[in-house]
Design an enzyme around this catalytic site. Structure first.
Site, PDB file in Angstrom:
ATOM      1  NE  ARG A  32      -3.773   0.205   2.527  1.00  0.00           N
ATOM      2  CZ  ARG A  32      -4.340   0.134   1.903  1.00  0.00           C
ATOM      3  NH1 ARG A  32      -5.393  -1.007   0.967  1.00  0.00           N
ATOM      4  NH2 ARG A  32      -4.977   1.163   1.407  1.00  0.00           N
ATOM      5  CD  GLU A 484      -3.122  -5.059 -17.677  1.00  0.00           C
ATOM      6  OE1 GLU A 484      -3.421  -4.503 -17.412  1.00  0.00           O
ATOM      7  OE2 GLU A 484      -2.805  -5.774 -16.477  1.00  0.00           O
ATOM      8  CG  HIS A 507      -3.448   7.444 -39.135  1.00  0.00           C
ATOM      9  ND1 HIS A 507      -4.487   7.746 -40.677  1.00  0.00           N
ATOM     10  CD2 HIS A 507      -4.109   5.979 -39.315  1.00  0.00           C
ATOM     11  CE1 HIS A 507      -5.172   6.990 -40.797  1.00  0.00           C
ATOM     12  NE2 HIS A 507      -4.865   5.846 -40.404  1.00  0.00           N
TER      13      HIS A 507
END
Ligand code: M6R
Length: 611
Positions: A32, A484, A507
């Protein structure tokens, strides 16, 4: 973002010192955040001890001697910096002026500047740059007015605006940990003669699997024998109705012999997929019915979960025949005007706590859309705010990079799409049956893919490690798989990677391609195959270094590529699940070769609870 653990325990119950147990629990939360680490405990003599420093848990613990400290009550924190640099002073816990009260916090207190100025005017001395420090001084201030610690804590909470999961201890009340939750996750763990408070369940799984997931607006305290919870405005909560028993084992949350969680979790995919299949039931069918009967389906998620929604978007449009649009959760205002009653929003989040996704849910709810959640964490915030939830059963995912939760999300969404197509009469029951049978084989297919591709992925990674850019290209369902793959390489190997539909090269992006530029092609077994061969040729003509993931009998690509991962033949709708595996492994091994820790990529945290 930030991990919190708190433990209050009776004397003689633990066989280790409290400092050691706090450190071990904190290790389970390191995903975390890992900028700085610290703990505060009340020793058996009633003294407050605070130790904290910049750095990761093992280093800080060695430096500050976590293992030497014991006591009745402790809180600890691993930080992912938001306000204030990651340094020793900004590390949590934070203490009051008299060094009697300590607090740890996950989240952001939005009005901390004004509170800080007010408290400074009243004589409080602030030492850190954090938003958190206001909490402990506020409690100190209210205590001065004669309130008990709990009353003062509640009064402080009422002054806060923003997101918080808080745990606070006070030497005047040893044996108690006070807590509050708003937006940021917080869980109570119940064991005999000891109670935990933590940001996530794996923190204390070694000691108990009995939990209460706290809800927004709830405050309370734990002692070794009791739990008290109330809603700050609505009053006392009936604890017995809220206790849940989680079927995760501590082994599921540990590395089980693997060098890293990421590798373990990649290898756990067959098990996670079969558990998810086994768990499919009424809720999944209900969601399929909702899709089949909806006017319009929106899908949302962040990062990897967003990529899963792109796959589901394709299936809902092309297999079910219902209009569907996926959007990145933080862009929830994009459809703020058009989303309305009769629409369905499917919110995908493994943690169930991602704030961007939660905000998108709230927005759609305010427009009266029906909300369905796909999550891996029972009773987390997004499921709680949704009308219906279908859970993946991937078990705890500790590595910051999502792997097994992605494939289980895609499997579940694929099953739901097939069911919706069947209910809507878009496919015959016999065809649907064949598809369910293929889905049942996916765990074994993924198992064999891992075994076959791992050595090649490792080999290719040694070359990928020397590159600084890469393209990941595909068409149709191959685009989200490529996205992903690129995200995995970026986040754990720190190589710039871009994914886009292969037809876009001419492009603009092809201008970057020169000798040795890596291009990964995702070639699924659909009508796009031959167009992709032409795209590979274009890249080859510019000297690109080409790696292809393609069906095993599609020989044409083999001679055009440096290496081709040959994938088993299955119904193309479900190919994203096995096709992501080589990309996951390449990202993992490239990270290792470059000397990084794939479980703790820099600047990232597993659960993002700030907007
Ligand atoms: O818990 P969630 O699925 O809501 O998390 C969403 C993203 O933060 C997450 O997928 C992130 O992109 C991963 N680190 C990607 O590997």
């Amino acid at each position: 973002m930030c991990g919190i653990i708190g433990l209050t325990v009776k004397k003689g119950v633990l066989r280790k010192k409290l400092g050691t147990v706090l450190k071990q629990c904190l290790k389970n939360l390191e995903y975390r955040g890992y900028d700085s680490v610290g703990f505060a405990l009340i020793s058996w003599d009633g003294e407050l001890v605070v130790r904290k420093s910049k750095g990761k848990i093992d280093d800080v613990s060695r430096k500050l001697g976590f293992d030497d400290y014991d006591g009745s009550t402790g809180i600890a924190h691993t930080r992912w910096a938001t306000h204030g640099k990651p340094n020793d002073i900004n590390a949590h816990p934070h203490v009051d002026c008299k060094l009697k009260i300590a607090v740890v916090h996950n989240g952001i207190i939005e009005n901390y500047q004004e509170l800080r100025e007010e408290l400074i005017r009243k004589g409080h001395v602030f030492v850190s740059e954090t938003d958190t420090e206001v909490v402990v001084h506020l409690v100190e201030e209210y205590k001065k007015k004669g309130m008990s610690t709990y009353e003062a804590f509640k009064a402080a909470i009422k002054k806060l605006r923003g997101a918080y999961a808080l745990a606070l201890i006070d030497v005047d009340e040893p044996g108690k940990i006070f807590f509050a939750r708003n937006t940021s996750p917080l869980i109570v763990g119940l064991a005999k003669e000891m109670k935990f408070i933590a940001s996530d369940i794996p923190a204390f799984l070694e000691y108990t699997n009995k939990v209460i997931v706290l809800r927004d607006g709830e405050v309370g305290y734990i002692t070794p024998d009791t739990v008290f919870i109330e809603h700050i405005d609505k009053g006392r909560v009936n604890i017995s109705e809220r206790i849940k028993v989680i079927d995760w084992t501590p082994e599921m949350a540990k590395k089980a012999g693997y060098p890293h969680y990421m590798l373990k979790e990649i290898h756990e995919q067959p098990l996670a997929l079969s558990s998810t299949l086994a768990g499919i039931g009424l809720e999944a069918e209900k969601l399929a019915e909702l899709i089949a009967s909806s006017k319009y389906v929106y899908l949302t998620g962040a990062g990897t979960s967003y990529h899963a929604t792109l796959i589901a978007e394709y299936l809902i449009n092309n297999l079910v025949g219902v209009k569907a649009t996926a959007f990145i959760a933080s862009e929830y205002n994009r459809y703020g005007k058009t989303i309305s009653k009769g629409d369905l929003l499917i919110a995908v989040s493994q943690s169930g706590e991602t704030i961007d996704t939660l905000m998108a849910v709230r927005k759609a709810k305010s427009k009266k859309a029906v909300i369905a959640a796909i999550s891996n964490v029972v009773d987390s915030a997004i499921p709680r705010e949704s009308d219906i939830t279908v859970y993946t059963r991937a078990g705890p995912e500790i590595g910051v990079a999502a792997t097994k939760t992605f494939t289980t999300q895609v499997l579940l969404l694929s099953w739901i799409a097939v069911k919706a197509a069947e209910l809507k009469g878009e496919i015959k029951s016999t065809e649907a049956l064949q598809m369910y049978n293929t889905l049942k084989k996916i765990p074994d297919i993924v198992d064999s893919v891992i075994k076959v591709v791992e050595p090649f992925s490792r080999k290719i990674s040694s070359e990928v490690a020397s590159k600084s850019n890469a393209y990941y290209l595909g068409r149709g369902l191959g685009v989200p798989v490529s996205m992903e793959g690129a995200l995995k390489l970026k986040e754990v190997a720190y190589i710039h990677a871009e994914a886009y539909p292969a037809g876009e090269s001419k492009h603009g992006p092809i201008a970057l391609v020169e000798e040795g530029f890596p291009v990964f092609f995702t070639v699924l077994d659909d009508d796009n195959k031959d167009l992709l061969v032409a795209n590979i040729e274009e890249m080859r003509a510019r000297g690109a270094w080409i790696i292809v993931v393609a069906p095993k009998d599609f020989e044409k690509v083999v001679k055009l590529s440096y290496f081709t991962f040959k994938m088993p033949k299955i119904v193309f709708w479900f190919e994203p699940i096995p096709y992501i595996v080589p990309y996951q492994l390449i990202a993992y091994y490239t990270s290792i070769i470059k000397g990084y820790d794939p479980d703790k990529p820099r600047n990232l945290a597993k659960t993002v609870t700030v907007e």
